[in-house]
Design a protein around this motif. Structure first.
Motif, PDB file in Angstrom:
ATOM      1  N   GLY A   1      63.110  11.932  13.972  1.00 42.37           N
ATOM      2  CA  GLY A   1      64.110  11.670  12.928  1.00 42.37           C
ATOM      3  C   GLY A   1      64.866  10.366  13.124  1.00 42.37           C
ATOM      4  N   PHE A   2      64.734   9.748  14.307  1.00 46.78           N
ATOM      5  CA  PHE A   2      65.436   8.476  14.537  1.00 46.78           C
ATOM      6  C   PHE A   2      64.518   7.346  14.057  1.00 46.78           C
ATOM      7  CE2 PHE A   2      66.997   5.237  17.862  1.00 46.78           C
ATOM      8  CZ  PHE A   2      67.967   4.765  16.998  1.00 46.78           C
ATOM      9  N   THR A   3      64.379   7.273  12.742  1.00 45.49           N
ATOM     10  CA  THR A   3      63.385   6.346  12.183  1.00 45.49           C
ATOM     11  C   THR A   3      64.042   5.103  11.595  1.00 45.49           C
ATOM     12  OG1 THR A   3      63.541   7.390  10.031  1.00 45.49           O
ATOM     13  CG2 THR A   3      61.874   8.283  11.549  1.00 45.49           C
ATOM     14  N   LYS A   4      63.219   4.094  11.405  1.00 49.52           N
ATOM     15  CA  LYS A   4      63.654   2.840  10.802  1.00 49.52           C
ATOM     16  C   LYS A   4      64.115   3.081   9.360  1.00 49.52           C
ATOM     17  CE  LYS A   4      61.920  -1.840  11.129  1.00 49.52           C
ATOM     18  NZ  LYS A   4      60.876  -2.644  11.718  1.00 49.52           N
ATOM     19  N   GLU A   5      63.465   4.010   8.689  1.00 47.88           N
ATOM     20  CA  GLU A   5      63.804   4.294   7.288  1.00 47.88           C
ATOM     21  C   GLU A   5      65.205   4.903   7.202  1.00 47.88           C
ATOM     22  OE1 GLU A   5      60.812   5.147   8.723  1.00 47.88           O
ATOM     23  OE2 GLU A   5      59.922   3.377   7.765  1.00 47.88           O
ATOM     24  N   LEU A   6      65.519   5.824   8.126  1.00 48.45           N
ATOM     25  CA  LEU A   6      66.826   6.493   8.063  1.00 48.45           C
ATOM     26  C   LEU A   6      67.936   5.658   8.702  1.00 48.45           C
ATOM     27  CD1 LEU A   6      65.901  10.218   8.899  1.00 48.45           C
ATOM     28  CD2 LEU A   6      66.603   9.262   6.702  1.00 48.45           C
ATOM     29  N   TYR A   7      67.586   4.850   9.690  1.00 49.68           N
ATOM     30  CA  TYR A   7      68.607   4.078  10.424  1.00 49.68           C
ATOM     31  C   TYR A   7      68.190   2.607  10.508  1.00 49.68           C
ATOM     32  CZ  TYR A   7      69.922   8.840  11.663  1.00 49.68           C
ATOM     33  OH  TYR A   7      70.282  10.166  11.598  1.00 49.68           O
ATOM     34  N   PRO A   8      68.126   1.927   9.336  1.00 55.99           N
ATOM     35  CA  PRO A   8      67.629   0.548   9.335  1.00 55.99           C
ATOM     36  C   PRO A   8      68.530  -0.429  10.105  1.00 55.99           C
ATOM     37  CG  PRO A   8      68.469   1.154   7.164  1.00 55.99           C
ATOM     38  CD  PRO A   8      68.446   2.404   7.982  1.00 55.99           C
ATOM     39  N   ASN A   9      69.854  -0.212  10.048  1.00 56.86           N
ATOM     40  CA  ASN A   9      70.757  -1.157  10.737  1.00 56.86           C
ATOM     41  C   ASN A   9      70.542  -1.101  12.245  1.00 56.86           C
ATOM     42  OD1 ASN A   9      71.913  -1.808   8.291  1.00 56.86           O
ATOM     43  ND2 ASN A   9      73.546  -0.281   8.501  1.00 56.86           N
ATOM     44  N   ILE A  10      70.394   0.116  12.780  1.00 55.00           N
ATOM     45  CA  ILE A  10      70.217   0.233  14.240  1.00 55.00           C
ATOM     46  C   ILE A  10      68.891  -0.396  14.647  1.00 55.00           C
ATOM     47  CG2 ILE A  10      70.032   1.785  16.221  1.00 55.00           C
ATOM     48  CD1 ILE A  10      71.672   3.829  14.811  1.00 55.00           C
ATOM     49  N   HIS A  11      67.849  -0.131  13.892  1.00 52.00           N
ATOM     50  CA  HIS A  11      66.540  -0.675  14.284  1.00 52.00           C
ATOM     51  C   HIS A  11      66.540  -2.210  14.209  1.00 52.00           C
ATOM     52  CE1 HIS A  11      65.334   3.517  14.195  1.00 52.00           C
ATOM     53  NE2 HIS A  11      64.262   3.157  14.866  1.00 52.00           N
ATOM     54  N   ALA A  12      67.214  -2.760  13.180  1.00 51.60           N
ATOM     55  CA  ALA A  12      67.284  -4.229  13.068  1.00 51.60           C
ATOM     56  C   ALA A  12      68.098  -4.795  14.237  1.00 51.60           C
ATOM     57  CB  ALA A  12      67.904  -4.618  11.737  1.00 51.60           C
ATOM     58  N   TYR A  13      69.167  -4.089  14.590  1.00 52.73           N
ATOM     59  CA  TYR A  13      70.032  -4.501  15.713  1.00 52.73           C
ATOM     60  C   TYR A  13      69.220  -4.535  17.018  1.00 52.73           C
ATOM     61  CZ  TYR A  13      73.591  -3.367  19.341  1.00 52.73           C
ATOM     62  OH  TYR A  13      74.366  -3.313  20.473  1.00 52.73           O
ATOM     63  N   LEU A  14      68.441  -3.480  17.254  1.00 53.62           N
ATOM     64  CA  LEU A  14      67.643  -3.440  18.493  1.00 53.62           C
ATOM     65  C   LEU A  14      66.627  -4.583  18.514  1.00 53.62           C
ATOM     66  CD1 LEU A  14      67.067   0.411  18.949  1.00 53.62           C
ATOM     67  CD2 LEU A  14      68.640  -1.076  20.202  1.00 53.62           C
TER      68      LEU A  14
END
Ligand code: GSH
Length: 238
Positions: free
Chosen positions: A201-214
């Motif tokens: 559930g910790f996906t790029k689709e659901l959490y785009p800001n976090i994935h871009a930050y990483l």
């Protein structure tokens, strides 16, 4: 003549696949010289106590020796190194909002964000724990059931709340505490990277800001250097 800070004597005791990565990255960002002692987890995935307890009574990594003073707890190590050798990696103290955010993440990372992720590993261990063959068909379904209940009733909601909170914090920010990289990002990077690709559930689709930050953090030169060192030491990148 301007006074110069004497070069510190730093030894990092680095355990593979651990929070030690934060300190390796930080030392690279600070361009500090250091001696690295790699320590390998045993078959039980724990640190070998004959080494770790010699260094510190709790035997948890990272452990840093700074001018012969032994420091444990990654938050303390990050704060101390930045305070003494890298003010650029902390916000301006005059900006109260940024300063409070910085201190908040120093505590939040280990205090509230990481524990449910660690508990997930423990629960997964229960699900897969070895059983005598004759107990397999009776006990395995029970273990799986308990593990799934803990996951759905406790861990998933905790993780979701944490991820949603960080996602909203990154809505219009490049970094978590200030407009530049700070120790807060170094503290939060480890559990976020560990969760990526592992927590359902910790996906790029659901959490785009976090994935871009990483991805932004991963593009930093010193992050790449630390990840390469790790890759060389344990045969896989961070
Ligand atoms: N809150 C501590 C946690 C330290 C910790 O639990 N370290 C783990 C690795 S990530 C460890 O040393 N595990 C090996 C063991 O428990 O034997 C910190 O931030 O430094």
């Amino acid at each position: 003549m301007a006074a110069t800070t004497p070069t510190p004597n730093i030894k990092l005791y680095w355990l593979n696949r651990s929070r030690s990565q934060r300190i390796l990255w930080l030392l690279e960002e600070l361009r500090l010289p250091y001696e690295l002692t790699p320590i390998a987890r045993g078959r039980n995935q724990l640190a070998p106590t004959e080494i770790s307890k010699e260094l510190h009574p709790l035997g948890k990594f990272p452990i840093l020796s700074l001018n012969d003073q032994v420091l444990a707890e990654s938050g303390l190590i990050v704060e101390t190194l930045i305070e003494r050798y890298g003010k650029d990696l902390e916000p301006e103290r005059s900006d109260e909002q940024e300063w409070l955010r910085y201190r908040y993440y120093m505590h939040y990372a280990e205090g509230s964000f990481t524990p449910p992720l660690v508990m997930r590993l423990v629960v997964d261990g229960i699900r897969k724990s070895p059983l005598p063959w004759f107990m397999e068909w009776v006990l395995r379904p029970v273990l799986k059931n308990i593990a799934s209940k803990v996951e759905t009733s406790y861990l998933q909601p905790q993780d979701q709340t944490n991820f949603s909170f960080v996602e909203s914090q990154l809505q219009d920010r490049t970094y978590l505490a200030a407009e530049k990289l700070t120790g807060a990002d170094i503290m939060m990077s480890f559990p976020l990277l560990a969760a990526r690709g592992r927590v359902p559930g910790f996906t790029k689709e659901l959490y785009p800001n976090i994935h871009a930050y990483l991805e932004r953090l991963e593009q930093r030169g010193m992050f790449i250097k630390a990840a390469k060192l790790t890759g060389d030491l344990e045969g896989e990148p961070l």
